[in-house]
Design a protein around this motif. Structure first.
Motif, PDB file in Angstrom:
ATOM      1  N   ASP A 143      10.748   3.890  -2.636  1.00  0.00           N
ATOM      2  CA  ASP A 143       9.877   2.954  -3.354  1.00  0.00           C
ATOM      3  C   ASP A 143       8.539   2.854  -2.635  1.00  0.00           C
ATOM      4  O   ASP A 143       8.108   1.765  -2.233  1.00  0.00           O
ATOM      5  CB  ASP A 143      10.573   1.586  -3.446  1.00  0.00           C
ATOM      6  CG  ASP A 143       9.740   0.537  -4.154  1.00  0.00           C
ATOM      7  OD1 ASP A 143       8.867   0.918  -4.953  1.00  0.00           O
ATOM      8  OD2 ASP A 143       9.958  -0.664  -3.909  1.00  0.00           O
ATOM      9  N   GLU A 144       7.873   3.994  -2.461  1.00  0.00           N
ATOM     10  CA  GLU A 144       6.590   3.986  -1.757  1.00  0.00           C
ATOM     11  C   GLU A 144       5.467   3.477  -2.655  1.00  0.00           C
ATOM     12  O   GLU A 144       5.342   3.907  -3.808  1.00  0.00           O
ATOM     13  CB  GLU A 144       6.247   5.387  -1.239  1.00  0.00           C
ATOM     14  CG  GLU A 144       6.955   5.766   0.035  1.00  0.00           C
ATOM     15  CD  GLU A 144       8.395   6.215  -0.158  1.00  0.00           C
ATOM     16  OE1 GLU A 144       9.209   6.062   0.781  1.00  0.00           O
ATOM     17  OE2 GLU A 144       8.700   6.714  -1.253  1.00  0.00           O
ATOM     18  N   HIS A 145       4.640   2.584  -2.109  1.00  0.00           N
ATOM     19  CA  HIS A 145       3.472   2.066  -2.814  1.00  0.00           C
ATOM     20  C   HIS A 145       2.286   2.970  -2.478  1.00  0.00           C
ATOM     21  O   HIS A 145       1.543   2.721  -1.529  1.00  0.00           O
ATOM     22  CB  HIS A 145       3.195   0.631  -2.394  1.00  0.00           C
ATOM     23  CG  HIS A 145       4.307  -0.316  -2.696  1.00  0.00           C
ATOM     24  ND1 HIS A 145       4.298  -1.642  -2.315  1.00  0.00           N
ATOM     25  CD2 HIS A 145       5.478  -0.138  -3.369  1.00  0.00           C
ATOM     26  CE1 HIS A 145       5.409  -2.231  -2.728  1.00  0.00           C
ATOM     27  NE2 HIS A 145       6.140  -1.326  -3.360  1.00  0.00           N
ATOM     28  N   LEU A 146       2.107   4.000  -3.263  1.00  0.00           N
ATOM     29  CA  LEU A 146       1.056   4.969  -2.953  1.00  0.00           C
ATOM     30  C   LEU A 146      -0.333   4.372  -3.119  1.00  0.00           C
ATOM     31  O   LEU A 146      -1.301   4.868  -2.533  1.00  0.00           O
ATOM     32  CB  LEU A 146       1.212   6.208  -3.840  1.00  0.00           C
ATOM     33  CG  LEU A 146       2.521   6.991  -3.663  1.00  0.00           C
ATOM     34  CD1 LEU A 146       2.549   8.183  -4.606  1.00  0.00           C
ATOM     35  CD2 LEU A 146       2.700   7.449  -2.221  1.00  0.00           C
ATOM     36  N   TRP A 147      -0.440   3.305  -3.897  1.00  0.00           N
ATOM     37  CA  TRP A 147      -1.752   2.704  -4.118  1.00  0.00           C
ATOM     38  C   TRP A 147      -2.306   2.031  -2.857  1.00  0.00           C
ATOM     39  O   TRP A 147      -3.483   1.732  -2.787  1.00  0.00           O
ATOM     40  CB  TRP A 147      -1.690   1.708  -5.265  1.00  0.00           C
ATOM     41  CG  TRP A 147      -0.929   0.439  -4.977  1.00  0.00           C
ATOM     42  CD1 TRP A 147      -1.408  -0.679  -4.355  1.00  0.00           C
ATOM     43  CD2 TRP A 147       0.437   0.151  -5.285  1.00  0.00           C
ATOM     44  NE1 TRP A 147      -0.430  -1.637  -4.262  1.00  0.00           N
ATOM     45  CE2 TRP A 147       0.716  -1.153  -4.832  1.00  0.00           C
ATOM     46  CE3 TRP A 147       1.455   0.875  -5.924  1.00  0.00           C
ATOM     47  CZ2 TRP A 147       1.965  -1.761  -4.979  1.00  0.00           C
ATOM     48  CZ3 TRP A 147       2.698   0.270  -6.076  1.00  0.00           C
ATOM     49  CH2 TRP A 147       2.956  -1.021  -5.608  1.00  0.00           C
ATOM     50  N   THR A 148      -1.463   1.798  -1.853  1.00  0.00           N
ATOM     51  CA  THR A 148      -1.948   1.185  -0.610  1.00  0.00           C
ATOM     52  C   THR A 148      -2.459   2.219   0.382  1.00  0.00           C
ATOM     53  O   THR A 148      -2.827   1.873   1.506  1.00  0.00           O
ATOM     54  CB  THR A 148      -0.841   0.353   0.064  1.00  0.00           C
ATOM     55  OG1 THR A 148       0.223   1.233   0.482  1.00  0.00           O
ATOM     56  CG2 THR A 148      -0.278  -0.698  -0.880  1.00  0.00           C
ATOM     57  N   ALA A 149      -2.500   3.479  -0.024  1.00  0.00           N
ATOM     58  CA  ALA A 149      -2.959   4.535   0.875  1.00  0.00           C
ATOM     59  C   ALA A 149      -4.409   4.307   1.276  1.00  0.00           C
ATOM     60  O   ALA A 149      -5.241   3.845   0.481  1.00  0.00           O
ATOM     61  CB  ALA A 149      -2.818   5.893   0.199  1.00  0.00           C
TER      62      ALA A 149
END
Length: 556
Positions: free
Chosen positions: A546-552
């Motif tokens: 469940d990685e939040h890629l938008w926080t990259a």
């Protein structure tokens, strides 16, 4: 709410579930600790290499990780999970309270939230979503696997856990269920139960799904118009160039706003090609790198190893292949597989041989089970006793995909095929693209023997055993279990036990019975990895993928 024995027990259950989820937590703090080479760029595009194409853009009809990876950036559920853990956390609901009997749940909702088409998110939208999920045509009921495995039925039918939704006021939704369950409200954090815009679903005929062969024809909504409340919005799915593009939702009201302007998923099924694309700078990261590449990727890039929270299994469907009805045949197939060697040769460091259908970090895991050992002589003896010394099997395995529990499907297939050949089992291979018929074909019960697996959605025993065996007509129960229909009831009864110790004991007993009857063959649990280039930080690895890629944060 008055404190009663029941409410106290439910509170204890919620607390114990959180304690259990901590076992599956990443040891890293929120946000990557490795630093990039410069200041982050808020107008950056994160290019991520996907191992396969999403089966659909509507997560309600999905069961594949590639669809869910995209969905998690677009949609939100009433609850979510604390980054890096399997611990339930607020999302669109700020709080939730169960009734004394655990059958009525009151959710207080965020205010001022809108779907990206401008539709207000409120209790009415919540109830419209649940009405839509519970009211499906025949094709929809086949496609919506997560609803069936978690809720049990549709439209108030026998076994339907969901009993209704009421909008008390704009910011209060009341959901009723048929029985207390350890998986509520955690199951509402699954991408399949995300909140979607009622306006967009009506406009683009979200429920207009049709069956076609082994797959489905999805309506316009699922192909081009997924609409949520999340930090990213859908822009396009270019099937020619094999890319899915998301753009930042500048009206997002959550705390963790997107730190990138775009996320582009480049569909690159071959793991070697993904590695080369990362090395050349074509992509900024990808999931499920080949274990043999971990040392070099850890040296040159930001590689993170997630906790193992999955099961690889070999499904057996006796309805398709009557040879599998004989428990001696199923036992022989299990004894014939050298799982120790398979884990050592085909899976990453930290992988382990599975003795049952759940990881050892889940309550209900039976530590006293005597595992099936590699014993080709016993396998031959059992096949001879069953009159199947010349057994022939059609064995399905997926192509064009890498899964957390199955990093190299073809190599795992060949290892098992070789072991079976050594005891006289003749295998007819049936490779099939993951998103080109494999997932739907196995779900629809068309495969006799097949490779499949499961990454836990949340940390309860029901999420594993219930997902595999809760349907009395399920893939691994038809014809294989003399007590298959009874198992459905037994699983429901165990899940409804509020007392943690008693519930765990009930699942330990079920694990013992399941491994005696062997409706399928659990193989292994594996720790998967995710990798980003040195210029990317800020993404927390998750045991649930469940990685939040938008926080990259992408350095300039």
């Amino acid at each position: 709410m008055p404190v009663t024995k029941t409410t106290a027990a439910l509170a204890l259950l919620a607390a114990s579930t959180m304690a259990l989820t901590s076992c599956a937590s990443s040891k890293r703090d929120a946000g990557a600790t490795k630093s990039g080479s410069g200041a982050s760029n808020s107008n950056a595009t994160l290019n991520f290499g996907a191992a396969g194409a999403p089966a659909t853009l509507d997560p309600y009809y999905a069961s594949d990780g590639e669809t869910f990876r995209v969905s998690r950036q677009i949609f939100e559920g009433l609850v979510g999970f604390k980054p890096g853990t399997a611990e339930v956390a607020p999302r669109l609901a700020t709080s939730w309270t169960p009734s004394a009997d655990g059958k009525t749940w009151t959710f207080k909702l965020k205010t001022g939230v809108k779907f990206t088409d401008g539709t207000p998110f409120n209790a009415d939208a919540v109830c419209k979503n649940f009405k839509r999920m519970d009211s499906q045509n025949k094709a929809g009921q086949t496609a919506s696997e997560y609803w069936l495995t978690n809720m049990g039925a549709y439209n108030g039918g026998a076994g339907d856990l969901y009993q209704g939704c009421t909008a008390k006021d704009a910011s209060t939704a009341i959901i009723k269920i048929a029985r207390p369950t350890s998986k509520f409200p955690a199951l509402l954090g699954l991408p399949a139960f995300s909140m979607q815009s009622p306006t967009a679903m009506d406009k683009y005929d979200a429920n207009g799904i049709k069956a076609q062969g082994q797959g489905f024809v999805y309506p316009a909504y699922a192909n081009s118009h997924p609409t949520g409340t999340g930090p990213m919005m859908f822009q396009s799915y270019d099937k020619t160039n094999k890319t899915v593009t998301l753009v930042r939702n500048d009206n997002y009201t959550g705390d963790d706003k997107a730190t990138v302007k775009k996320i582009v998923f480049s569909i690159i099924p071959d793991e070697t090609a993904r590695k080369q694309a990362l090395s050349s700078g074509q992509i900024d990261g990808y999931d499920l790198p080949n274990p043999v590449d971990w040392p070099s990727l850890k040296k040159d890039d930001n590689l993170e190893i997630r906790p193992a929270f999955n099961i690889l299994y070999l499904g057996l469907n006796a309805k398709v292949d009557p040879n599998l009805k004989d428990v001696r045949v199923r036992q022989a197939l299990y004894y014939a597989i050298n799982r120790d060697q398979l884990v050592k040769s085909q899976l990453p460091a930290g992988a382990s041989v599975a003795t049952q259908f759940m990881p050892n970090t889940v309550a209900g895991y039976n530590k006293s089970l005597t595992p099936y050992k590699y014993d080709p002589a016993k396998a031959k003896s059992l096949l001879k006793a069953a009159g199947k010394s010349n057994l022939k099997l059609t064995f399905w395995y997926p192509t064009e995909v890498t899964r957390p529990y199955m990093p190299a499907p073809d190599k795992i297939f060949n290892a098992i095929k070789s072991d079976w050949a050594a005891v006289g089992v003749q295998v007819t291979p049936k490779p099939m693209p993951w998103a080109g018929g494999y997932v739907t074909g196995t779900q629809n019960g068309n495969a006799g023997a097949y490779l499949m697996g499961w990454t836990g959605d949340y940390n309860t025993p029901d999420n594993f055993l219930g997902s595999f065996f809760s349907d009395p007509k399920g893939q691994m129960t038809v014809g294989a279990y003399p007590w298959g229909a009874k198992l459905h009831t037994a699983l429901s009864d165990a899940d409804s036990i509020v007392d943690e110790a008693k519930r765990a004991t009930a699942y330990e007993d079920l694990n013992k019975q399941i491994m005696q009857d062997l409706p399928g063959l659990p193989i292994s649990s594996s720790p998967p990895a995710i990798v980003f280039s040195k210029k990317v930080t800020g993404v927390t690895p998750s045991p649930l993928t469940d990685e939040h890629l938008w926080t990259a944060k992408v350095s300039k």
